[in-house]
Design a protein around this motif. Sequence first.
Motif, short mmCIF file in Angstrom:
data_model
loop_
_atom_site.label_atom_id
_atom_site.label_comp_id
_atom_site.label_asym_id
_atom_site.label_seq_id
_atom_site.Cartn_x
_atom_site.Cartn_y
_atom_site.Cartn_z
N GLY A 63 3.36 -0.72 -12.11
CA GLY A 63 4.56 0.44 -11.17
C GLY A 63 3.90 1.40 -10.79
N TYR A 64 2.43 1.90 -10.12
CA TYR A 64 2.67 2.35 -9.06
C TYR A 64 1.23 2.52 -9.17
N ALA B 202 9.24 17.71 -2.61
CA ALA B 202 8.30 18.77 -2.87
C ALA B 202 7.10 18.42 -2.31
N SER B 203 7.06 17.33 -1.84
CA SER B 203 6.18 16.78 -0.42
C SER B 203 6.82 16.13 -0.47
N VAL B 204 6.02 15.07 1.68
CA VAL B 204 6.82 14.64 2.43
C VAL B 204 5.87 13.97 3.05
N LEU C 28 13.09 22.03 -10.55
CA LEU C 28 13.51 20.66 -10.64
C LEU C 28 13.46 20.52 -8.98
N ASP C 29 12.74 19.36 -8.59
CA ASP C 29 12.57 18.75 -7.45
C ASP C 29 13.47 17.38 -7.06
N VAL C 30 13.51 16.79 -8.82
CA VAL C 30 13.96 15.25 -8.46
C VAL C 30 15.29 15.29 -9.46
N ASN D 79 9.07 19.65 -12.71
CA ASN D 79 9.56 18.47 -11.99
C ASN D 79 9.74 17.79 -10.74
N VAL D 80 8.42 16.86 -10.48
CA VAL D 80 8.56 17.22 -8.49
C VAL D 80 8.30 15.21 -8.92
N SER D 81 8.27 15.21 -9.81
CA SER D 81 7.52 13.29 -9.74
C SER D 81 9.23 12.72 -9.56
N THR E 35 1.55 -1.16 -0.16
CA THR E 35 0.31 0.28 0.27
C THR E 35 1.13 1.32 -0.33
N ARG E 36 0.17 1.71 -0.36
CA ARG E 36 1.06 3.66 -0.67
C ARG E 36 0.47 4.52 0.67
N LEU E 37 1.03 5.80 1.15
CA LEU E 37 0.14 6.49 1.90
C LEU E 37 -0.61 7.24 0.09
N GLY F 44 -4.62 18.82 -18.70
CA GLY F 44 -3.91 17.23 -17.86
C GLY F 44 -3.97 16.03 -18.46
N TRP F 45 -2.93 15.57 -18.14
CA TRP F 45 -2.83 14.17 -19.59
C TRP F 45 -2.62 12.77 -18.13
N SER F 46 -2.99 12.14 -18.61
CA SER F 46 -3.44 10.79 -18.03
C SER F 46 -3.03 9.53 -19.11
N ARG F 47 -3.00 8.56 -18.30
CA ARG F 47 -3.16 6.80 -19.44
C ARG F 47 -4.31 6.63 -19.62
N THR F 48 -5.46 6.99 -18.86
CA THR F 48 -6.97 6.28 -18.56
C THR F 48 -7.54 7.76 -19.08
N ALA F 49 -8.66 7.83 -19.23
CA ALA F 49 -9.35 8.78 -19.64
C ALA F 49 -9.97 9.56 -17.87
N LYS F 50 -9.70 10.79 -18.02
CA LYS F 50 -10.08 11.18 -16.05
C LYS F 50 -11.21 12.45 -16.74
N GLN F 51 -12.00 13.14 -15.30
CA GLN F 51 -12.80 14.25 -16.17
C GLN F 51 -12.45 14.95 -14.21
N GLY G 181 -0.10 13.56 -15.32
CA GLY G 181 -0.44 13.30 -14.56
C GLY G 181 -1.11 13.22 -13.67
N LEU G 182 -2.28 12.93 -13.72
CA LEU G 182 -3.43 12.70 -13.76
C LEU G 182 -4.32 12.29 -11.84
N GLY G 183 -3.24 11.83 -10.78
CA GLY G 183 -3.18 11.00 -9.80
C GLY G 183 -3.28 11.60 -8.41
N GLU G 184 -3.69 10.67 -7.45
CA GLU G 184 -3.92 11.12 -6.22
C GLU G 184 -3.30 12.92 -6.05
N LEU G 185 -2.13 13.21 -6.59
CA LEU G 185 -0.82 13.95 -6.60
C LEU G 185 -1.17 14.91 -7.65
N GLY G 186 -1.46 14.62 -8.88
CA GLY G 186 -1.94 15.04 -9.89
C GLY G 186 -3.13 15.78 -9.84
P1 NDP Z 1 -1.08 8.12 -8.53
O1 NDP Z 1 -0.07 6.62 -8.38
O2 NDP Z 1 -1.91 8.17 -8.06
O3 NDP Z 1 -1.07 8.51 -9.89
C1 NDP Z 1 -0.04 8.89 -11.43
C2 NDP Z 1 -0.82 9.21 -12.87
O4 NDP Z 1 0.46 8.77 -13.59
C3 NDP Z 1 -2.08 8.37 -13.18
O5 NDP Z 1 -3.12 9.61 -13.78
C4 NDP Z 1 -1.82 7.97 -14.17
O6 NDP Z 1 -2.48 7.36 -15.28
C5 NDP Z 1 -0.29 9.22 -14.81
N1 NDP Z 1 0.18 7.54 -15.68
C6 NDP Z 1 0.39 6.57 -14.97
N2 NDP Z 1 1.74 6.06 -16.19
C7 NDP Z 1 1.41 7.11 -17.27
C8 NDP Z 1 1.57 6.56 -18.52
N3 NDP Z 1 1.80 5.21 -18.90
N4 NDP Z 1 0.95 7.51 -19.10
C9 NDP Z 1 0.32 7.81 -19.05
N5 NDP Z 1 -0.18 9.17 -18.03
C10 NDP Z 1 0.47 7.83 -17.07
O7 NDP Z 1 0.43 8.76 -8.36
P2 NDP Z 1 0.34 10.40 -7.05
O8 NDP Z 1 -0.58 11.33 -8.15
O9 NDP Z 1 -0.15 10.44 -6.26
O10 NDP Z 1 2.27 10.34 -7.29
C11 NDP Z 1 2.75 10.63 -8.69
C12 NDP Z 1 3.80 10.83 -7.95
O11 NDP Z 1 4.88 11.88 -7.53
C13 NDP Z 1 4.70 9.93 -7.53
O12 NDP Z 1 4.92 8.40 -8.59
C14 NDP Z 1 6.21 10.07 -7.04
O13 NDP Z 1 6.83 9.33 -8.22
C15 NDP Z 1 6.14 11.27 -7.29
N6 NDP Z 1 6.06 11.70 -5.63
C16 NDP Z 1 7.32 13.13 -5.73
C17 NDP Z 1 7.14 13.34 -4.66
C18 NDP Z 1 8.74 14.91 -3.84
O14 NDP Z 1 8.49 15.72 -3.14
N7 NDP Z 1 9.19 15.02 -5.60
C19 NDP Z 1 6.45 13.48 -2.93
C20 NDP Z 1 5.98 12.06 -3.11
C21 NDP Z 1 5.41 12.03 -4.39
P3 NDP Z 1 -3.87 6.80 -14.91
O15 NDP Z 1 -5.17 7.39 -13.53
O16 NDP Z 1 -4.77 6.91 -15.67
O17 NDP Z 1 -3.27 5.31 -13.66
#
Ligand code: NDP
Length: 310
Positions: free
Chosen positions: A309-310, A275-277, A248-250, A222-224, A86-88, A162-169, A141-146
């Motif tokens: 991978g995520y 960027a986030s801890v 650049l944070d990473v 870049n914060v990922s 699990t992740r935070l 925004g841009w992600s792998r799957t469709a979002k609203q 990346g439009l996940g929890e943080l994005g």
């Molecule tokens: P999530 O796992 O919640 O979301 C990831 C997003 O990236 C999703 O929207 C996903 O799409 C998209 N994605 C993944 N693979 C692809 C791809 N091949 N093509 C297009 N879109 C893709 O991640 P978080 O938002 O929680 O966090 C993002 C990243 O931030 C973490 O993985 C980590 O590396 C980094 N991070 C950096 C920190 C810092 O301090 N610098 C602190 C915390 C995290 P979909 O929704 O369609 O699956």
Amino acid sequence: MTGTLVFYSEFDDFDQWKRLLLSEIPTLDIQQASAVTAPEKVRYALVWKPPEHFFQRWPNLELVINLGAGVDALVGRCDLSNIPVTRLSDPNMARMMAGYVLFAVLRYARDIPFFEQMQKQARWQYRHPRAAEEIRVGIMGLGELGGTTAQEVARQGFSVVGWSRTAKQIDGVECHHGMASLNEFLSRSDILVIMLPSTPETRGLLNDQRLAALPHVANLINVSRGDIVDEPALIASLSSGQIGGATLDVFAQEPLPESHPLWSMENVLITPHLASVALPGSAAKQIAANIQRVNDKQPPLHCVDLNRGY
Ligand code: NDP
């Protein structure tokens, strides 16, 4: 509750995590990895970047809790299979990330790097501010943080794509997905924010051709993870002015070596991966709830898919 939670992190404060977790589950036995004398009693692992073969030491492990959002250090390991990871998932962590990105976006939107340069020369140089809606911010990346960050940036009036792998609203965000739309998305990002996880699909995604697809003098944040951007290509784009500036944070290698060319580039702002801890005060409850679920034979929440991978 029976069983031990083993803790491993070179960055996080063991005593603080222990105190907070014990206030949630007073009967939990919590130990640093180096202090565990009965490995067979370990049922839970709370870890950040554990060394190779770490998980082999605990034969009865039932749950791995990653002390952060990015799980790339746990992917592709031979010592971790069939154990839920699990992740935070903490709104405060998302808010901290959104705050960092908002700072970096506003810094570019309000031409602050230009005024910093002018100040060094004692020059009173007026540059008319642009309206936020004229500035297009692209969030990869439009996940929890994005997703949270995209909404926060949109709330400031910017035109957010925004841009992600799957469709979002997402309210206020024009969402695109999939490789077919990537170049079009990039071409509309005056400020590009990278918030993707590091996976086989995303590593090296921002190569020289894709950086060239950005509008001329675009800014990049870049914060990922550093390996999503081809660093030599980024340095070339920053030198030529194709990319106007980067925050650049990473980095591909952390800590960034003293001799690295990025340190001395005037159009680059560097922060050391913060960027986030993980915030113990707000995340401990979520971690404790997941431990309780596993103890009650329920599936844990916020699982990651190690194959994806995520
Ligand atoms: P999530 O796992 O919640 O979301 C990831 C997003 O990236 C999703 O929207 C996903 O799409 C998209 N994605 C993944 N693979 C692809 C791809 N091949 N093509 C297009 N879109 C893709 O991640 P978080 O938002 O929680 O966090 C993002 C990243 O931030 C973490 O993985 C980590 O590396 C980094 N991070 C950096 C920190 C810092 O301090 N610098 C602190 C915390 C995290 P979909 O929704 O369609 O699956």
